[in-house]
Design a protein around this motif. Structure first.
Motif, PDB file in Angstrom:
ATOM      1  N   ARG A 167       5.617  -1.344  -8.745  1.00 18.33           N
ATOM      2  CA  ARG A 167       5.289  -0.433  -7.653  1.00 18.33           C
ATOM      3  C   ARG A 167       4.814   0.864  -8.291  1.00 18.33           C
ATOM      4  O   ARG A 167       5.315   1.255  -9.356  1.00 18.33           O
ATOM      5  CB  ARG A 167       6.503  -0.162  -6.745  1.00 18.33           C
ATOM      6  CG  ARG A 167       7.003  -1.382  -5.973  1.00 18.33           C
ATOM      7  CD  ARG A 167       6.018  -1.764  -4.876  1.00 18.33           C
ATOM      8  NE  ARG A 167       6.495  -2.887  -4.068  1.00 18.33           N
ATOM      9  CZ  ARG A 167       6.196  -4.162  -4.285  1.00 18.33           C
ATOM     10  NH1 ARG A 167       5.455  -4.481  -5.344  1.00 18.33           N
ATOM     11  NH2 ARG A 167       6.633  -5.115  -3.484  1.00 18.33           N
TER      12      ARG A 167
ATOM     13  N   ASP B 191      -4.639   4.798  -5.802  1.00 19.12           N
ATOM     14  CA  ASP B 191      -5.249   3.635  -5.150  1.00 19.12           C
ATOM     15  C   ASP B 191      -5.893   2.704  -6.173  1.00 19.12           C
ATOM     16  O   ASP B 191      -5.827   1.470  -6.041  1.00 19.12           O
ATOM     17  CB  ASP B 191      -6.290   4.108  -4.133  1.00 19.12           C
ATOM     18  CG  ASP B 191      -7.081   2.950  -3.548  1.00 19.12           C
ATOM     19  OD1 ASP B 191      -6.475   2.132  -2.819  1.00 19.12           O
ATOM     20  OD2 ASP B 191      -8.293   2.854  -3.817  1.00 19.12           O
TER      21      ASP B 191
ATOM     22  N   GLU C 156      -3.254   0.718  -7.925  1.00 16.03           N
ATOM     23  CA  GLU C 156      -2.734  -0.341  -7.056  1.00 16.03           C
ATOM     24  C   GLU C 156      -3.645  -1.550  -7.039  1.00 16.03           C
ATOM     25  O   GLU C 156      -3.183  -2.697  -7.018  1.00 16.03           O
ATOM     26  CB  GLU C 156      -2.555   0.201  -5.640  1.00 16.03           C
ATOM     27  CG  GLU C 156      -1.393   1.155  -5.505  1.00 16.03           C
ATOM     28  CD  GLU C 156      -1.128   1.521  -4.050  1.00 16.03           C
ATOM     29  OE1 GLU C 156       0.039   1.441  -3.643  1.00 16.03           O
ATOM     30  OE2 GLU C 156      -2.085   1.887  -3.344  1.00 16.03           O
ATOM     31  N   ARG C 157      -4.954  -1.312  -7.045  1.00 19.29           N
ATOM     32  CA  ARG C 157      -5.887  -2.449  -7.069  1.00 19.29           C
ATOM     33  C   ARG C 157      -5.945  -3.091  -8.446  1.00 19.29           C
ATOM     34  O   ARG C 157      -6.041  -4.321  -8.569  1.00 19.29           O
ATOM     35  CB  ARG C 157      -7.266  -1.985  -6.622  1.00 19.29           C
ATOM     36  CG  ARG C 157      -7.341  -1.764  -5.105  1.00 19.29           C
ATOM     37  CD  ARG C 157      -8.716  -1.362  -4.649  1.00 19.29           C
ATOM     38  NE  ARG C 157      -8.993   0.051  -4.915  1.00 19.29           N
ATOM     39  CZ  ARG C 157     -10.150   0.525  -5.336  1.00 19.29           C
ATOM     40  NH1 ARG C 157     -11.165  -0.299  -5.570  1.00 19.29           N
ATOM     41  NH2 ARG C 157     -10.317   1.815  -5.524  1.00 19.29           N
TER      42      ARG C 157
ATOM     43  N   SER D   5       0.847  -1.183   0.000  1.00 17.49           N
ATOM     44  CA  SER D   5       0.000   0.000   0.000  1.00 17.49           C
ATOM     45  C   SER D   5       0.879   1.228   0.000  1.00 17.49           C
ATOM     46  O   SER D   5       1.877   1.308   0.707  1.00 17.49           O
ATOM     47  CB  SER D   5      -0.902   0.006   1.236  1.00 17.49           C
ATOM     48  OG  SER D   5      -1.676   1.189   1.258  1.00 17.49           O
TER      49      SER D   5
ATOM     50  N   ALA E 201      -8.550  -7.991 -12.306  1.00 17.62           N
ATOM     51  CA  ALA E 201      -8.412  -6.878 -11.359  1.00 17.62           C
ATOM     52  C   ALA E 201      -8.799  -5.556 -12.008  1.00 17.62           C
ATOM     53  O   ALA E 201      -9.448  -4.708 -11.382  1.00 17.62           O
ATOM     54  CB  ALA E 201      -6.979  -6.827 -10.836  1.00 17.62           C
TER      55      ALA E 201
ATOM     56  N   ALA F 141      -2.808  -5.181  -8.794  1.00 17.46           N
ATOM     57  CA  ALA F 141      -2.510  -5.954  -7.580  1.00 17.46           C
ATOM     58  C   ALA F 141      -1.793  -7.277  -7.865  1.00 17.46           C
ATOM     59  O   ALA F 141      -0.865  -7.639  -7.135  1.00 17.46           O
ATOM     60  CB  ALA F 141      -3.793  -6.194  -6.787  1.00 17.46           C
TER      61      ALA F 141
ATOM     62  N   ILE G  65       1.768  -6.258  -8.396  1.00 16.87           N
ATOM     63  CA  ILE G  65       2.344  -5.688  -7.173  1.00 16.87           C
ATOM     64  C   ILE G  65       2.654  -6.790  -6.163  1.00 16.87           C
ATOM     65  O   ILE G  65       3.701  -6.790  -5.510  1.00 16.87           O
ATOM     66  CB  ILE G  65       1.381  -4.632  -6.589  1.00 16.87           C
ATOM     67  CG1 ILE G  65       1.330  -3.405  -7.525  1.00 16.87           C
ATOM     68  CG2 ILE G  65       1.800  -4.223  -5.187  1.00 16.87           C
ATOM     69  CD1 ILE G  65       0.296  -2.379  -7.137  1.00 16.87           C
ATOM     70  N   HIS G  66       1.763  -7.767  -6.082  1.00 18.03           N
ATOM     71  CA  HIS G  66       1.918  -8.856  -5.101  1.00 18.03           C
ATOM     72  C   HIS G  66       3.200  -9.638  -5.324  1.00 18.03           C
ATOM     73  O   HIS G  66       3.847 -10.089  -4.353  1.00 18.03           O
ATOM     74  CB  HIS G  66       0.706  -9.791  -5.183  1.00 18.03           C
ATOM     75  CG  HIS G  66       0.799 -10.981  -4.282  1.00 18.03           C
ATOM     76  ND1 HIS G  66       0.702 -10.896  -2.911  1.00 18.03           N
ATOM     77  CD2 HIS G  66       1.016 -12.304  -4.563  1.00 18.03           C
ATOM     78  CE1 HIS G  66       0.829 -12.104  -2.383  1.00 18.03           C
ATOM     79  NE2 HIS G  66       1.027 -12.966  -3.363  1.00 18.03           N
TER      80      HIS G  66
END
Length: 566
Positions: A222, A206, A209-210, A2, A45, A213, A216-217
C-alpha cells in the motif's frame, strides 16, 4: 486499491495495515513460480508508466522540459525499478528450477580470505552495455563459494511462513528508492509493506500505484502520502512488525529514541521507543580518494568533471554524493587538478538546489570554513581534517578537499585511515587511480580496498553505479547498531539474495573511449550518461529504460548511439 493525494486518516491507515496482514498470509502461501510471475507483471506495469514517472519526478525537482538533466530521473527512477523487478523475477525462477540465485556467478578470492562474486557483467549484452565496467559483491572473511551459493535465496523460496507487515519510510531525493525498498522487504523476508512517501514525491502517488498495481492487487503493498505525524503514528502502530527508513540519522534516532530529554533517558536506559526491528540507509560523508599519478591534461579535465559529478548529480541531494576529496600533498599535479575542479564547477550548467533546507546548509558550510569558495552556486572548500565537512552530510552542492602526505601505496594507506577514522558514515567510498599507478602498487591496492570500511567502493566509477545495479548490494558497512547507527543497518537491492554480504566493489575505466584504448584499457565505454555535462543524458536515459523493459540487440543499439554523443 485507490488512495487519494491527501494523507489518509488514522482509520484508513488502520484498514490498510489489516489488508497488508491478509496480504502477507497470501504471499506466504503463494508458490514460488507465481511470485516470479508477479514480479514480471510489475516490470510490465513500471514500463507502462515510465514516461509519466520520469517526467513527474523531473517536475518535482524543477528540471526544465527538454533539459539533459531529465536523464537523471529516467535512470534513477523507472530504469532502476525495471532492473530490480526483473532481477527478483530471475531469482525466483532460479529457485523454481531447484537452483541457487547465485549459481553460475564467477567467484575469486580477495584479501582477508574473502570470496568475491561477480555480479556485472553477466551475459553478452551486459558486456556490451557496460563495457569496461565490472562489479563484485565481497562476502565477509571465511565464507566459501560453496557456502555463498548454498545460503543465497534468503526467504524467497520459503512457502507457508509469513514475514508480517513492514513500514517503508521513503526517501525524498531519488524516486526509485521507496519501491525498491518495498520489493526487497517482500522478496528477502516475505514481508508486505505500507510505503509512506516523502512529501517531495507526493505527486508521484498515482504513478506508484499504477506501477505497483500487481503487488497492490494481492495486498503486498500500500502507498500513502503523509508528513512526519503520519510516519510517527505508523512506526509505533501495533500492526507494524518492522520499519525500514532511507533518510537521515537524526530522523532514524527520533523514530527509535524520541526527542530531547525522552531520547536521553531512553538511551541511558537502553529502552528504545520503537518496539520493532528497524533497518536503514542514512548516508554520510563520502570520500573521493584521488591516487597521485602522471596524468595528461585530458585526464585532469575528465576526472575533475567525474569528481564534480559525484557531488553535483541531483543538485547535490544524494546520500551517496562525494563530499571529501582526498588529494596527495606531494602530488605535483594537485594544484592543476584543483584548477580543473574549479573549472568544472564553473563550466557545468548552473542548477538551483531544490531540496528543502539546501540554502541554509550552503550558508552553514561557508560560515564554518574559512576561505570557502562559491563557484556558480557551488561551494568548494579546503578541510583541515577536523572541521564540520568531516562530520556533516551537507546534502547540497558542497565539496571539500583534504591533503594527505605520500605517494603510491603510502598515500593510499594514509587516505584509507583518514576516511575510516575521521569521516562520518560508511555508505560509500570512491577511489580514482590511473592504470599505471594501480599496477605499480600491485597487491597493495586491493589490500587497501579491503581495509576501507564502506558498504560500496567504486574504483574509477561513482558509488551510485552500485546503487543502480540490481545484482549489487546497497547499504552501510556491517556492524552498526541502533545505538550508533552511522550510515544504517543491513542492505537492500541484492538481486542474487546473498546472505550476509560485506560490500560491493564497482570498477570502471579511468579514461573514456576512445582515449581508454591507447591509455592501456580495453574499454569502449563513452563519457558516462550520468556525468553532469552529458549532453544526451535525457535521450540515453529514456532509451536505457526502454531497453530494460524489453531487452534486445536493437534496443541496445538504440542506447549506444546517443550515449556515444554525450
Amino acid at each position: 486499491m485507490s488512495v487519494t493525494d491527501a494523507p489518509p486518516a488514522r482509520p484508513e491507515l488502520d484498514r490498510m495495515l489489516r489488508e497488508l496482514r491478509t496480504g502477507a498470509d497470501h504471499w506466504a502461501a503463494l508458490p514460488v513460480p507465481d511470485r516470479a510471475r508477479v514480479f514480471r507483471e510489475v516490470s510490465g506495469a513500471v514500463a507502462g508508466v515510465a514516461r509519466e514517472w520520469a517526467e513527474t519526478a523531473a517536475r518535482a525537482k524543477n528540471i526544465p522540459d527538454g533539459s539533459p538533466l531529465a536523464g537523471e530521473e529516467w535512470m534513477s527512477g523507472p530504469y532502476a525499478a525495471l532492473e530490480s523487478s526483473a532481477a527478483y523475477a530471475r531469482a525466483y525462477e532460479a529457485i523454481t528450477r531447484g537452483r541457487s540465485p547465485a549459481d553460475g556467478l564467477p567467484t575469486r578470492t580477495v584479501p582477508g580470505g574473502r570470496t568475491a562474486v561477480r555480479v556485472l557483467p553477466l551475459g553478452l549484452q551486459q558486456r556490451v552495455l557496460f563495457h569496461g565496467f565490472s562489479a563484485e559483491v565481497w562476502m565477509p572473511p571465511g565464507v566459501s563459494p560453496e557456502r555463498l551459493r548454498r545460503e543465497a535465496g534468503l526467504d524467497a523460496g520459503t512457502v507457508g511462513r509469513s514475514g508480517g507487515v513492514g513500514l517503508v519510510l521513503g526517501a525524498g531525493n531519488i524516486s526509485s528508492i521507496a519501491p525498491l525498498d518495498a520489493f526487497y522487504e517482500l522478496v528477502a523476508a516475505g514481508r508486505t509493506s505500507l510505503v509512506k512517501l516523502n512529501p517531495t514525491f507526493a505527486d508521484l502517488l498515482d504513478i506508484y500505484e499504477r506501477a505497483l498495481a500487481p503487488l497492490i492487487h494481492i495486498g503486498a503493498v500500500r502507498v500513502v502520502n503523509g508528513d512526519g505525524a503520519v510516519g510517527s503514528y505508523l512506526a509505533t502502530h501495533d500492526g507494524v512488525d518492522k520499519v525500514h527508513i532511507t533518510g537521515s540519522q537524526a530522523t532514524h534516532d527520533t523514530i527509535v529514541w524520541g526527542r530531547g530529554e525522552e531520547a536521553e533517558r531512553r538511551r541511558a536506559e537502553r529502552d528504545p521507543r520503537l518496539a520493532v526491528p528497524i533497518t536503514s540507509e542514512l548516508g554520510g560523508v563520502s570520500p573521493i580518494i584521488v591516487v597521485p599519478g602522471t596524468w595528461s591534461d585530458a585526464d585532469l579535465r575528465f576526472q575533475a568533471e567525474h569528481v564534480a559529478t559525484m557531488r553535483l548529480h541531483n543538485a547535490g541531494h544524494n546520500c551517496i554524493a562525494g563530499q571529501m576529496v582526498v588529494l596527495g600533498a606531494d602530488w605535483p599535479q594537485r594544484d592543476a587538478f584543483l584548477a580543473e575542479l574549479r573549472g568544472a564547477f564553473a563550466r557545468l550548467p548552473a542548477r538551483e538546489p531544490w531540496y528543502p533546507g539546501s540554502a541554509d546548509r550552503l550558508r552553514e558550510a561557508v560560515a564554518a570554513h574559512a576561505g570557502a569558495e562559491t563557484i556558480n552556486g557551488r561551494v568548494l572548500l579546503e578541510s583541515t581534517g577536523d572541521d564540520p565537512a568531516c562530520d556533516t552530510e551537507y546534502f547540497a552542492p558542497v565539496l571539500a578537499w583534504k591533503q594527505v602526505a605520500g605517494t603510491g601505496s603510502e598515500f593510499l594507506r594514509a587516505a584509507v585511515v583518514f576516511a575510516n577514522d575521521r569521516l562520518a558514515g560508511t555508505l560509500g567510498a570512491n577511489v580514482v587511480v590511473d592504470p599505471a599507478a594501480r599496477r605499480s602498487m600491485g597487491a597493495a591496492f586491493e589490500e587497501a580496498l579491503a581495509d576501507l570500511r564502506y558498504g560500496t567502493i567504486a574504483v574509477n566509477a561513482w558509488t551510485a553505479v552500485g546503487f543502480q545495479l540490481a545484482g549489487a548490494t546497497w547499504g552501510a558497512f556491517p556492524g552498526n547498531t541502533i545505538e550508533d547507527v552511522g550510515s544504517g543497518i543491513d542492505v537492500v537491492h541484492n538481486g542474487h539474495l546473498l546472505a550476509g554480504p560485506e560490500r560491493t566493489v564497482v570498477t570502471g575505466p579511468f579514461r573514456e573511449f576512445p582515449r581508454s584504448v591507447p591509455g592501456g584499457e580495453f574499454s569502449l565505454f563513452p563519457k558516462p550518461p550520468w556525468f553532469a555535462g552529458a549532453r544526451t543524458a535525457a535521450i540515453t536515459g529514456e532509451r536505457l529504460t526502454g531497453y530494460a523493459a524489453a531487452p534486445s540487440w536493437a534496443r541496445l543499439l538504440g542506447v549506444l548511439v546517443p550515449a556515444f554523443r554525450a
